[in-house]
Write an enzyme that holds these catalytic residues in place. Sequence first.
Site, PDB file in Angstrom:
ATOM      1  N   LYS A  66     -40.925  -4.333 -17.568  1.00  0.00           N
ATOM      2  CA  LYS A  66     -42.119  -4.228 -18.413  1.00  0.00           C
ATOM      3  C   LYS A  66     -42.148  -5.288 -19.505  1.00  0.00           C
ATOM      4  O   LYS A  66     -43.210  -5.671 -19.975  1.00  0.00           O
ATOM      5  CB  LYS A  66     -42.194  -2.834 -19.053  1.00  0.00           C
ATOM      6  CG  LYS A  66     -41.109  -2.582 -20.100  1.00  0.00           C
ATOM      7  CD  LYS A  66     -41.474  -1.365 -20.974  1.00  0.00           C
ATOM      8  CE  LYS A  66     -40.575  -1.256 -22.173  1.00  0.00           C
ATOM      9  NZ  LYS A  66     -39.443  -0.355 -22.033  1.00  0.00           N
ATOM     10  N   HIS A 190     -31.636   5.325 -24.222  1.00  0.00           N
ATOM     11  CA  HIS A 190     -32.211   4.040 -24.651  1.00  0.00           C
ATOM     12  C   HIS A 190     -32.474   4.164 -26.142  1.00  0.00           C
ATOM     13  O   HIS A 190     -33.366   4.875 -26.572  1.00  0.00           O
ATOM     14  CB  HIS A 190     -33.511   3.762 -23.878  1.00  0.00           C
ATOM     15  CG  HIS A 190     -34.301   2.608 -24.431  1.00  0.00           C
ATOM     16  ND1 HIS A 190     -33.776   1.328 -24.513  1.00  0.00           N
ATOM     17  CD2 HIS A 190     -35.555   2.532 -24.928  1.00  0.00           C
ATOM     18  CE1 HIS A 190     -34.688   0.524 -25.041  1.00  0.00           C
ATOM     19  NE2 HIS A 190     -35.771   1.227 -25.304  1.00  0.00           N
ATOM     20  N   GLU A 266     -30.257  -1.714 -19.673  1.00  0.00           N
ATOM     21  CA  GLU A 266     -31.628  -2.079 -19.315  1.00  0.00           C
ATOM     22  C   GLU A 266     -32.215  -3.076 -20.308  1.00  0.00           C
ATOM     23  O   GLU A 266     -33.229  -2.807 -20.959  1.00  0.00           O
ATOM     24  CB  GLU A 266     -32.501  -0.821 -19.268  1.00  0.00           C
ATOM     25  CG  GLU A 266     -32.056   0.186 -18.227  1.00  0.00           C
ATOM     26  CD  GLU A 266     -32.698   1.563 -18.398  1.00  0.00           C
ATOM     27  OE1 GLU A 266     -32.654   2.345 -17.447  1.00  0.00           O
ATOM     28  OE2 GLU A 266     -33.241   1.845 -19.490  1.00  0.00           O
TER      29      GLU A 266
HETATM   30  C1  PLP Z   1     -38.487  -0.666 -22.866  1.00  0.00           C
HETATM   31  C2  PLP Z   1     -37.229  -0.111 -22.335  1.00  0.00           C
HETATM   32  C3  PLP Z   1     -36.107  -0.933 -22.192  1.00  0.00           C
HETATM   33  C4  PLP Z   1     -36.062  -2.363 -22.654  1.00  0.00           C
HETATM   34  O1  PLP Z   1     -35.991  -2.450 -24.045  1.00  0.00           O
HETATM   35  P1  PLP Z   1     -35.707  -3.845 -24.774  1.00  0.00           P
HETATM   36  O2  PLP Z   1     -35.821  -3.531 -26.213  1.00  0.00           O
HETATM   37  O3  PLP Z   1     -36.745  -4.821 -24.325  1.00  0.00           O
HETATM   38  O4  PLP Z   1     -34.346  -4.282 -24.376  1.00  0.00           O
HETATM   39  C5  PLP Z   1     -34.996  -0.371 -21.590  1.00  0.00           C
HETATM   40  N1  PLP Z   1     -34.974   0.913 -21.178  1.00  0.00           N
HETATM   41  C6  PLP Z   1     -36.034   1.733 -21.326  1.00  0.00           C
HETATM   42  C7  PLP Z   1     -35.955   3.129 -20.858  1.00  0.00           C
HETATM   43  C8  PLP Z   1     -37.188   1.255 -21.920  1.00  0.00           C
HETATM   44  O5  PLP Z   1     -38.239   2.064 -22.083  1.00  0.00           O
END
Ligand code: PLP
Length: 405
Positions: A66, A190, A266
């Site tokens: 995303k 996260h 992630e």
């Molecule tokens: C958006 C998101 C990420 C990525 O976050 P960054 O700040 O761009 O590293 C990772 N995991 C989940 C579940 C997310 O919603």
Amino acid sequence: MSSEAMVGASSPLSKDELIAFIKSIILNENQQEMDPFYVLDLGALNPLFQTWTQNLPMVQPFYAVKCNPNPDFLRQMAALGAGFDCASRAEIESVLSLGVSPDRIIFASTCKPESHIKYAAKVGVNLATFDSIYELEKIKKLHPNCSLLIRIKAPQTSNSTKFGALPDEVKPLLEASKAANLQVIGVSFHIGSRSGINLNALEDAMASARTIFETAVQLGMPEMHVLNIGGGFKSGPNFTDEAASAVKVALQKYFPSQDGLTIMAEPGRFFAREPFTLVTNVIGKRVRGGIKEYWINDGIAGSMKFLQYDNVICTHLLADNGSSDNENNPTSKGVKTYDSSVFGPTCDATDMVLEGFQLPDMEVGDWLVFHNLGAYSSCLGSDFNGFKTSAIPTFLAHLDNKNSS
Ligand SMILES: *Cc1c(COP(=O)(O)O)cnc(C)c1O
């Protein structure tokens, strides 16, 4: 533009090379309309990837699509060996279309439309997250062989309650998954936010994950073996000096034996921010008192919604873009600057890109360049007022005389 040739690009362009490439596009490509465009330097990905693997060799990155779903960027991430965090059918499709094996994808949205779950089952994406009974029921019905990670809401994270099981919800969820014969093989969290990772929250989340691994054993479930620490990492000293070591320390503390444990993350912004540069054109000017005001043809309703979080660096190119007096000083270094504001092109009064910013005296037709604008930029833009963010082209950076091995 052809992309295959660039997959081997090994090192980032220098700032001067990047500016030279931008000039070549302004001069040679079809930029008569002076529309905004992106430049993607795939060579900039390699050192980022190296930094990741050197600092966190035990953590497999699953790039969060995303953050920037540009296909050339995704292709290079795949070539470097990354996995992918997808949150929808379309994101899974775009990753699979690059030839990436479905076992390198995690379906990391906790609440998925049924049709997307069916699609994941069909194409063999067999790892997903959940945080509710209702999601378990959908997965039981549509994709019962899917391996699952229970997503927890880490203490000390944002006030948003949208994602993650609360501490007292975990046990009932594990019991329900056991009763339904679903395989919960690990824990996911996260804790990232737009301004980076809160390292105390990381420590807490890691401790909670440890507890949940133990709860699973107490419930007679097969031992968990996947830990997903999410995203939120920023490239730069913040990562090498702080975040990476905090991750390692917490892993050592809560998961001292990592035998058989798969650790994944992630990261989105970590990889996507630096390789992209946005080039905009100055379409208007007004001088008010001591302040010079400019309008450019992309803005907050377009690529720059989260400009303030990403230490974006701004440079300026004259309209004649260096053909005469600006030749030796394309970035206007040493040139007198003025207190300036920069507005986006839409009729939204909040579409203000920069305020109180020092810029050289610019004219309509000049170019304003935003480096490091790859994370949550074009993909968040709208078509508001007819300024179509989704139509902004991306040129792959290369210099003919630059060796790429
Ligand atoms: C958006 C998101 C990420 C990525 O976050 P960054 O700040 O761009 O590293 C990772 N995991 C989940 C579940 C997310 O919603």
